[in-house]
Design an enzyme around this catalytic site. Structure first.
Site, PDB file in Angstrom:
ATOM      1  N   HIS A  53      77.230  28.155-110.088  1.00 18.20           N
ATOM      2  CA  HIS A  53      77.595  26.731-110.091  1.00 18.20           C
ATOM      3  C   HIS A  53      77.996  26.283-108.673  1.00 18.20           C
ATOM      4  O   HIS A  53      77.546  25.239-108.188  1.00 18.20           O
ATOM      5  CB  HIS A  53      78.749  26.522-111.083  1.00 18.20           C
ATOM      6  CG  HIS A  53      79.344  25.152-111.101  1.00 18.20           C
ATOM      7  ND1 HIS A  53      79.374  24.361-112.228  1.00 18.20           N
ATOM      8  CD2 HIS A  53      79.960  24.421-110.138  1.00 18.20           C
ATOM      9  CE1 HIS A  53      79.960  23.210-111.939  1.00 18.20           C
ATOM     10  NE2 HIS A  53      80.337  23.229-110.684  1.00 18.20           N
ATOM     11  N   GLU A  54      78.814  27.109-107.994  1.00 20.56           N
ATOM     12  CA  GLU A  54      79.283  26.732-106.651  1.00 20.56           C
ATOM     13  C   GLU A  54      78.153  26.811-105.632  1.00 20.56           C
ATOM     14  O   GLU A  54      78.049  25.963-104.747  1.00 20.56           O
ATOM     15  CB  GLU A  54      80.464  27.607-106.223  1.00 20.56           C
ATOM     16  CG  GLU A  54      81.683  27.578-107.143  1.00 20.56           C
ATOM     17  CD  GLU A  54      82.124  26.184-107.557  1.00 20.56           C
ATOM     18  OE1 GLU A  54      81.936  25.228-106.776  1.00 20.56           O
ATOM     19  OE2 GLU A  54      82.638  26.028-108.675  1.00 20.56           O
ATOM     20  N   GLN A 103      82.183  19.384-101.795  1.00 23.81           N
ATOM     21  CA  GLN A 103      83.038  18.593-102.683  1.00 23.81           C
ATOM     22  C   GLN A 103      84.248  18.024-101.942  1.00 23.81           C
ATOM     23  O   GLN A 103      84.897  17.103-102.433  1.00 23.81           O
ATOM     24  CB  GLN A 103      83.528  19.440-103.865  1.00 23.81           C
ATOM     25  CG  GLN A 103      82.423  19.871-104.816  1.00 23.81           C
ATOM     26  CD  GLN A 103      82.976  20.727-105.933  1.00 23.81           C
ATOM     27  OE1 GLN A 103      83.065  21.944-105.806  1.00 23.81           O
ATOM     28  NE2 GLN A 103      83.373  20.094-107.026  1.00 23.81           N
ATOM     29  N   HIS A 109      76.083  23.771-105.594  1.00 20.30           N
ATOM     30  CA  HIS A 109      76.645  22.639-104.837  1.00 20.30           C
ATOM     31  C   HIS A 109      76.120  22.621-103.400  1.00 20.30           C
ATOM     32  O   HIS A 109      75.955  21.557-102.799  1.00 20.30           O
ATOM     33  CB  HIS A 109      78.171  22.725-104.781  1.00 20.30           C
ATOM     34  CG  HIS A 109      78.879  22.120-105.968  1.00 20.30           C
ATOM     35  ND1 HIS A 109      78.856  20.774-106.236  1.00 20.30           N
ATOM     36  CD2 HIS A 109      79.658  22.684-106.929  1.00 20.30           C
ATOM     37  CE1 HIS A 109      79.582  20.530-107.332  1.00 20.30           C
ATOM     38  NE2 HIS A 109      80.079  21.682-107.772  1.00 20.30           N
ATOM     39  N   GLY A 132      86.706  27.181-109.280  1.00 27.65           N
ATOM     40  CA  GLY A 132      85.738  27.278-108.190  1.00 27.65           C
ATOM     41  C   GLY A 132      85.647  25.948-107.465  1.00 27.65           C
ATOM     42  O   GLY A 132      85.914  24.892-108.052  1.00 27.65           O
ATOM     43  N   CYS A 176      83.352  20.436-113.796  1.00 29.64           N
ATOM     44  CA  CYS A 176      83.315  20.425-112.334  1.00 29.64           C
ATOM     45  C   CYS A 176      84.398  19.479-111.846  1.00 29.64           C
ATOM     46  O   CYS A 176      84.577  18.404-112.425  1.00 29.64           O
ATOM     47  CB  CYS A 176      81.944  19.940-111.864  1.00 29.64           C
ATOM     48  SG  CYS A 176      81.769  19.854-110.075  1.00 29.64           S
ATOM     49  N   LEU A 177      85.117  19.873-110.774  1.00 29.66           N
ATOM     50  CA  LEU A 177      86.187  19.016-110.263  1.00 29.66           C
ATOM     51  C   LEU A 177      85.638  17.686-109.729  1.00 29.66           C
ATOM     52  O   LEU A 177      86.388  16.722-109.608  1.00 29.66           O
ATOM     53  CB  LEU A 177      86.985  19.743-109.179  1.00 29.66           C
ATOM     54  CG  LEU A 177      87.758  20.982-109.666  1.00 29.66           C
ATOM     55  CD1 LEU A 177      88.528  21.610-108.511  1.00 29.66           C
ATOM     56  CD2 LEU A 177      88.687  20.638-110.817  1.00 29.66           C
TER      57      LEU A 177
HETATM   58 NI    NI Z   1      81.368  21.918-109.386  1.00 24.06          NI
END
Ligand code: NI
Length: 171
Positions: free
Chosen positions: A136-137, A51, A140, A46, A94-95
């Site tokens: 989660h996304e 991000q 963000h 995701g 998370c990236l």
């Molecule tokens: Ni994330």
């Protein structure tokens, strides 16, 4: 398509509120494609637009298994319209917080309304991993990271570790 640079926490840009998309047009489709390419290259499941330094309410997800065909989904203006009362715990990553993980408790299932790549309103229902990734996304887009949903102690530990790695140029 293009790989986009990922913002790594701690960074004030990850704490900002993202703006709704007016219309899902060619520009938004290109953003979704670039985000998917960036997500796959980093082995993510995701990714949210903030991000990659775009303060827009756009997310991409793909929770398909490795032995299944890919199932990329691009969502604009995603909004949780129903959440299960039952909770589930996932060890999230998370990236934007590379190699950091923490247990996060969230609703086990959600229904999310969004605009698809053709600007059509859609709904997606997710349980388990998909439910967690969608939440989660969407977090963000509100400037919320998974570490904001764990203990202060754990959060500070993870953010300090990332800060240190950034300082020595390892991130
Ligand atoms: Ni994330």
């Amino acid at each position: 398509m293009a790989l986009l640079p990922l913002i790594i926490a701690p960074d004030p840009r990850l704490k900002k509120l993202s703006m709704p998309v007016g219309k899902v047009d060619a520009r938004i489709n290109r953003l979704m494609d670039d985000m998917l390419e960036t997500m796959y290259a980093a082995n993510g499941i995701g990714l949210a637009a903030p991000q990659v330094d775009e303060l827009l309410r756009v997310i991409v997800v793909d929770v398909s298994d490795k032995n299944e065909p890919p199932n990329p989904i691009g969502l604009a203006n995603p909004e949780v319209v129903w959440a299960d009362e039952e909770r589930i715990l996932y060890n999230e990553g998370c990236l934007s917080l590379p190699e950091q993980y923490a247990d996060v408790v969230r609703p086990k299932a959600v229904r999310v309304r969004y605009l698809d790549r053709d600007n059509r309103p859609q709904e997606i229902a997710g349980t388990g991993l998909l439910a967690t990734v969608l939440q989660h996304e969407i977090d963000h887009l509100e400037g919320t990271l998974f570490v904001d949903r764990v203990s202060l102690l754990k959060r500070n530990m993870i953010l300090r570790r990332l800060q240190k790695l950034k300082k020595v140029g390892e991130l």
